[in-house]
Design a protein around this motif. Structure first.
Motif, PDB file in Angstrom:
ATOM      1  N   PRO A 118      42.596  33.436  28.928  1.00 37.67           N
ATOM      2  CA  PRO A 118      40.871  33.884  28.748  1.00 37.67           C
ATOM      3  C   PRO A 118      40.145  33.835  30.132  1.00 37.67           C
ATOM      4  CG  PRO A 118      41.225  31.953  27.430  1.00 37.67           C
ATOM      5  CD  PRO A 118      42.905  32.516  27.598  1.00 37.67           C
ATOM      6  N   VAL A 119      40.871  32.846  30.643  1.00 37.16           N
ATOM      7  CA  VAL A 119      40.160  32.827  32.227  1.00 37.16           C
ATOM      8  C   VAL A 119      40.873  33.496  33.133  1.00 37.16           C
ATOM      9  CG1 VAL A 119      40.078  31.167  33.563  1.00 37.16           C
ATOM     10  CG2 VAL A 119      39.946  30.674  32.168  1.00 37.16           C
ATOM     11  N   VAL A 120      41.788  34.217  32.863  1.00 34.42           N
ATOM     12  CA  VAL A 120      42.758  35.397  33.924  1.00 34.42           C
ATOM     13  C   VAL A 120      41.772  36.845  33.464  1.00 34.42           C
ATOM     14  CG1 VAL A 120      44.332  36.405  34.436  1.00 34.42           C
ATOM     15  CG2 VAL A 120      45.106  34.072  34.869  1.00 34.42           C
ATOM     16  N   LEU A 121      41.570  37.110  32.136  1.00 31.17           N
ATOM     17  CA  LEU A 121      41.174  38.369  32.219  1.00 31.17           C
ATOM     18  C   LEU A 121      40.464  38.332  32.054  1.00 31.17           C
ATOM     19  CD1 LEU A 121      43.025  38.559  29.017  1.00 31.17           C
ATOM     20  CD2 LEU A 121      43.469  39.693  31.197  1.00 31.17           C
ATOM     21  N   ALA A 122      38.532  37.141  32.155  1.00 31.52           N
ATOM     22  CA  ALA A 122      37.706  37.586  32.425  1.00 31.52           C
ATOM     23  C   ALA A 122      37.647  37.369  33.803  1.00 31.52           C
ATOM     24  CB  ALA A 122      36.950  35.983  31.713  1.00 31.52           C
ATOM     25  N   LEU A 123      38.359  36.848  34.645  1.00 32.14           N
ATOM     26  CA  LEU A 123      38.372  36.742  36.508  1.00 32.14           C
ATOM     27  C   LEU A 123      38.361  38.287  36.224  1.00 32.14           C
ATOM     28  CD1 LEU A 123      39.389  33.522  37.640  1.00 32.14           C
ATOM     29  CD2 LEU A 123      36.918  34.290  37.538  1.00 32.14           C
ATOM     30  N   ALA A 124      39.731  38.871  35.853  1.00 31.90           N
ATOM     31  CA  ALA A 124      40.080  40.350  36.105  1.00 31.90           C
ATOM     32  C   ALA A 124      38.652  41.227  35.798  1.00 31.90           C
ATOM     33  CB  ALA A 124      41.034  40.353  35.658  1.00 31.90           C
ATOM     34  N   LEU A 125      37.622  41.404  34.383  1.00 32.29           N
ATOM     35  CA  LEU A 125      37.549  41.344  34.071  1.00 32.29           C
ATOM     36  C   LEU A 125      36.118  42.316  34.943  1.00 32.29           C
ATOM     37  CD1 LEU A 125      37.695  41.832  30.832  1.00 32.29           C
ATOM     38  CD2 LEU A 125      38.469  43.799  31.558  1.00 32.29           C
ATOM     39  N   GLY A 126      35.963  41.097  35.383  1.00 31.59           N
ATOM     40  CA  GLY A 126      34.745  40.492  36.406  1.00 31.59           C
ATOM     41  C   GLY A 126      34.823  41.095  37.565  1.00 31.59           C
ATOM     42  N   SER A 127      35.932  40.534  38.232  1.00 34.20           N
ATOM     43  CA  SER A 127      36.329  41.285  40.000  1.00 34.20           C
ATOM     44  C   SER A 127      36.229  43.285  39.675  1.00 34.20           C
ATOM     45  CB  SER A 127      36.856  41.202  39.962  1.00 34.20           C
ATOM     46  OG  SER A 127      37.944  39.695  40.436  1.00 34.20           O
ATOM     47  N   VAL A 128      37.091  43.398  38.797  1.00 37.24           N
ATOM     48  CA  VAL A 128      37.607  44.884  38.449  1.00 37.24           C
ATOM     49  C   VAL A 128      36.194  45.511  38.301  1.00 37.24           C
ATOM     50  CG1 VAL A 128      38.137  46.826  37.958  1.00 37.24           C
ATOM     51  CG2 VAL A 128      39.861  45.191  38.080  1.00 37.24           C
ATOM     52  N   GLY A 129      34.953  45.031  37.549  1.00 39.52           N
ATOM     53  CA  GLY A 129      33.660  46.017  37.205  1.00 39.52           C
ATOM     54  C   GLY A 129      32.520  45.190  38.605  1.00 39.52           C
ATOM     55  N   ALA A 130      32.887  44.735  38.985  1.00 37.97           N
ATOM     56  CA  ALA A 130      32.148  44.750  40.265  1.00 37.97           C
ATOM     57  C   ALA A 130      32.294  45.810  41.300  1.00 37.97           C
ATOM     58  CB  ALA A 130      32.300  43.589  40.999  1.00 37.97           C
ATOM     59  N   VAL A 131      33.979  45.743  41.062  1.00 41.61           N
ATOM     60  CA  VAL A 131      34.521  46.884  42.083  1.00 41.61           C
ATOM     61  C   VAL A 131      33.527  48.481  41.755  1.00 41.61           C
ATOM     62  CG1 VAL A 131      36.430  47.776  43.088  1.00 41.61           C
ATOM     63  CG2 VAL A 131      36.226  45.637  43.439  1.00 41.61           C
ATOM     64  N   CYS A 132      34.230  48.306  40.148  1.00 43.22           N
ATOM     65  CA  CYS A 132      33.814  49.400  40.162  1.00 43.22           C
ATOM     66  C   CYS A 132      32.238  50.523  40.111  1.00 43.22           C
ATOM     67  CB  CYS A 132      34.274  49.951  38.096  1.00 43.22           C
ATOM     68  SG  CYS A 132      35.845  50.203  38.248  1.00 43.22           S
ATOM     69  N   SER A 133      31.651  49.155  39.711  1.00 49.25           N
ATOM     70  CA  SER A 133      29.945  49.126  40.152  1.00 49.25           C
ATOM     71  C   SER A 133      29.629  49.265  41.515  1.00 49.25           C
ATOM     72  CB  SER A 133      29.176  47.759  39.448  1.00 49.25           C
ATOM     73  OG  SER A 133      29.791  47.254  38.237  1.00 49.25           O
ATOM     74  N   VAL A 134      29.867  48.626  41.666  1.00 54.14           N
ATOM     75  CA  VAL A 134      29.715  49.181  43.483  1.00 54.14           C
ATOM     76  C   VAL A 134      29.950  50.302  43.845  1.00 54.14           C
ATOM     77  CG1 VAL A 134      30.306  48.836  45.955  1.00 54.14           C
ATOM     78  CG2 VAL A 134      29.896  46.825  44.136  1.00 54.14           C
ATOM     79  N   LEU A 135      31.281  50.400  43.425  1.00 54.19           N
ATOM     80  CA  LEU A 135      31.758  52.257  43.396  1.00 54.19           C
ATOM     81  C   LEU A 135      30.959  53.501  42.802  1.00 54.19           C
ATOM     82  CD1 LEU A 135      35.481  51.764  43.370  1.00 54.19           C
ATOM     83  CD2 LEU A 135      34.195  52.490  45.763  1.00 54.19           C
ATOM     84  N   ILE A 136      30.281  52.588  41.705  1.00 50.25           N
ATOM     85  CA  ILE A 136      29.187  53.824  41.092  1.00 50.25           C
ATOM     86  C   ILE A 136      27.892  54.444  41.937  1.00 50.25           C
ATOM     87  CG2 ILE A 136      28.087  54.714  38.920  1.00 50.25           C
ATOM     88  CD1 ILE A 136      29.993  53.348  37.345  1.00 50.25           C
ATOM     89  N   LEU A 137      28.154  53.031  41.973  1.00 53.02           N
ATOM     90  CA  LEU A 137      26.815  53.201  43.111  1.00 53.02           C
ATOM     91  C   LEU A 137      26.777  53.582  44.155  1.00 53.02           C
ATOM     92  CD1 LEU A 137      24.935  49.216  42.724  1.00 53.02           C
ATOM     93  CD2 LEU A 137      23.410  50.727  41.496  1.00 53.02           C
ATOM     94  N   ARG A 138      27.864  54.227  45.143  1.00 47.88           N
ATOM     95  CA  ARG A 138      27.820  54.404  46.307  1.00 47.88           C
ATOM     96  C   ARG A 138      28.277  55.784  46.580  1.00 47.88           C
ATOM     97  NH1 ARG A 138      27.761  51.562  50.783  1.00 47.88           N
ATOM     98  NH2 ARG A 138      29.803  53.771  51.685  1.00 47.88           N
ATOM     99  N   GLY A 139      28.442  55.808  44.931  1.00 49.53           N
ATOM    100  CA  GLY A 139      28.933  57.443  44.459  1.00 49.53           C
ATOM    101  C   GLY A 139      30.150  57.956  45.076  1.00 49.53           C
ATOM    102  N   GLY A 140      31.383  57.201  44.813  1.00 48.72           N
ATOM    103  CA  GLY A 140      32.844  57.254  45.261  1.00 48.72           C
ATOM    104  C   GLY A 140      32.947  57.069  43.594  1.00 48.72           C
ATOM    105  N   GLY A 141      34.696  57.259  44.173  1.00 51.37           N
ATOM    106  CA  GLY A 141      35.923  56.460  43.021  1.00 51.37           C
ATOM    107  C   GLY A 141      35.747  57.883  42.585  1.00 51.37           C
ATOM    108  N   GLY A 142      34.945  58.583  41.657  1.00 52.57           N
ATOM    109  CA  GLY A 142      35.781  59.862  41.067  1.00 52.57           C
ATOM    110  C   GLY A 142      36.669  59.632  40.090  1.00 52.57           C
ATOM    111  N   ARG A 143      37.674  60.577  39.490  1.00 54.05           N
ATOM    112  CA  ARG A 143      38.233  59.932  38.436  1.00 54.05           C
ATOM    113  C   ARG A 143      38.319  58.626  38.235  1.00 54.05           C
ATOM    114  NH1 ARG A 143      35.749  63.282  34.578  1.00 54.05           N
ATOM    115  NH2 ARG A 143      36.079  65.944  34.751  1.00 54.05           N
ATOM    116  N   ALA A 144      38.753  58.227  39.342  1.00 50.66           N
ATOM    117  CA  ALA A 144      39.734  57.009  38.984  1.00 50.66           C
ATOM    118  C   ALA A 144      38.442  55.582  38.741  1.00 50.66           C
ATOM    119  CB  ALA A 144      39.929  56.020  40.250  1.00 50.66           C
ATOM    120  N   VAL A 145      37.282  55.789  38.828  1.00 53.51           N
ATOM    121  CA  VAL A 145      35.658  54.559  38.985  1.00 53.51           C
ATOM    122  C   VAL A 145      35.746  54.875  37.260  1.00 53.51           C
ATOM    123  CG1 VAL A 145      33.721  53.848  39.066  1.00 53.51           C
ATOM    124  CG2 VAL A 145      35.474  54.557  40.501  1.00 53.51           C
TER     125      VAL A 145
END
Length: 376
Positions: free
Chosen positions: A70-97
């Motif tokens: 659970p620790v690893v998965l929570a950290l993974a969800l938080g990390s990937v989520g932060a990256v996706c959020s920043v990409l969305i805010l910057r308008g990048g990532g497209g279909r991958a995001v």
């Protein structure tokens, strides 16, 4: 990287869109991701107690898997989520995001949300009646709601909602559609009518499937009221019958399932658009879309989690549990019920879209079967 222009273009006033859903959703996703990272770090450091479901029978994904997962998965969800959020805010990532957002929603649901959510919702539904009859039930319910495992489940349930909305709004932005209603520049009245027809057809099929599966749970609980054990031995039923409060709770939860089956019909009936005549004070008024969509979506998530949890318990039990008894069939089928409810709710939301206040596209609402306009 420059912001994608359509991210802030709703087809109406760009200033409104800039401060609306286009930026609110990714910021909410970023906040949730930061909280998931903090939770994982708190578990890792021991500052926070590990709070994932361990209640037997509710299908916790983490039972017997150790504390690291659970620790690893929570950290993974938080990390990937932060990256996706920043990409969305910057308008990048497209279909991958977008794919990442859907994956985050699915993982939060299938890994961190278990049958405890449906249990909480079920007891909440019967509390106004059973709480007066069963001594101490209200206190037990309240303590269950605020215990760490329940709060963790609710947090990840919120994550499911955040990432589903983030995926949808990002797709709309990349496609140049209105982020509020999803209609694109090529919108036409004829296409909208066709979409509503298809949505009503799909909704009716989903409601039929959901209604049938929703009756399975009451079918093993309501007979208790008449002294008929279903899916259990005579000895087990005698033990339940000896405690009248357990009997009241069981029958009450079964009745809640019947209420759910009836309410599903409203997703494809006229009284799901206008309040029916017998609702004094509300009769004839328009049903706000959120009043139907929000609770139905929450229940759908809880049902899918319970179905997944039941299947997890069966697989965890080994080959001897693969032949399901009545209760096994009922609880696994809740996953089907949840998926059907989710599909019916989505079809309802699509069908009830009226003119968009941001982009100006759309048609007035019409009741199922075209019985009168209901906009306004």
């Amino acid at each position: 990287m420059a912001a994608h222009p359509s991210l802030f273009d709703s087809g109406a006033d760009p200033g409104h869109a800039r401060h609306g859903r286009a930026t609110t959703v990714p910021w909410a996703a970023l906040a949730w991701s930061a909280a998931a990272l903090a939770l994982g770090l708190g578990w890792l450091s021991g500052v926070l107690p590990l709070s994932v479901g361990e209640t037997p029978g509710l299908g916790s994904f983490f039972s017997g898997r150790g504390e690291a997962l659970p620790v690893v998965l929570a950290l993974a969800l938080g990390s990937v989520g932060a990256v996706c959020s920043v990409l969305i805010l910057r308008g990048g990532g497209g279909r991958a995001v977008e794919a990442g957002a859907w994956a985050l929603a699915a993982l939060a649901l299938l890994v961190f949300v278990d049958g405890n959510l449906l249990a909480l919702l079920g007891y909440t539904m019967i509390m106004p009646v059973a709480g007066w009859v069963v001594p101490g039930l209200a206190e037990i319910w309240l303590l269950t709601v605020v215990e760490p495992a329940s709060l963790t489940g609710l947090f990840f349930t919120a994550g499911v909602a955040v990432w589903v909305v983030a995926a949808l709004t990002h797709r709309r932005a990349v496609a140049g559609a209105c982020v509020w209603c999803g209609r694109g520049p090529q919108w036409s009245a004829g296409a909208e009518r066709g979409t509503r027809v298809r949505a009503l057809r799909a909704g009716r099929i989903a409601v039929a499937v959901g209604a049938v599966t929703s009756l399975l749970y009451p079918s093993v609980r309501i007979p208790w009221l008449f002294g008929v054990p279903v899916g259990m031995s005579e000895e087990d039923f005698a033990a339940i019958s000896a405690d009248p409060f357990t009997l009241v709770i069981g029958v009450g939860l079964g009745a809640a399932g019947l209420v759910g089956a009836v309410l599903m019909l409203g997703l494809v009936q006229g009284w799901g658009v206008r309040f029916p005549r017998w609702m004094v004070g509300l009769a004839g008024r328009r049903v706000p879309v959120a009043v139907a969509v929000v609770p139905a979506t929450l229940v759908a998530v809880a049902l899918v989690a319970m179905g997944r949890g039941a299947l997890t318990e069966i697989l965890r039990g080994g080959p001897e549990t693969m032949v399901l008894d009545a209760h096994g069939v009922v609880f696994v089928s809740m996953g089907v019920w949840g998926l059907a409810l989710a599909a019916a709710t989505a079809a309802y939301a699509v069908r009830r879209r009226a003119e968009c206040g941001r982009c100006g596209r759309g048609l007035p609402e019409v009741a199922p079967g075209g019985i009168g306009a209901v906009a306004g």
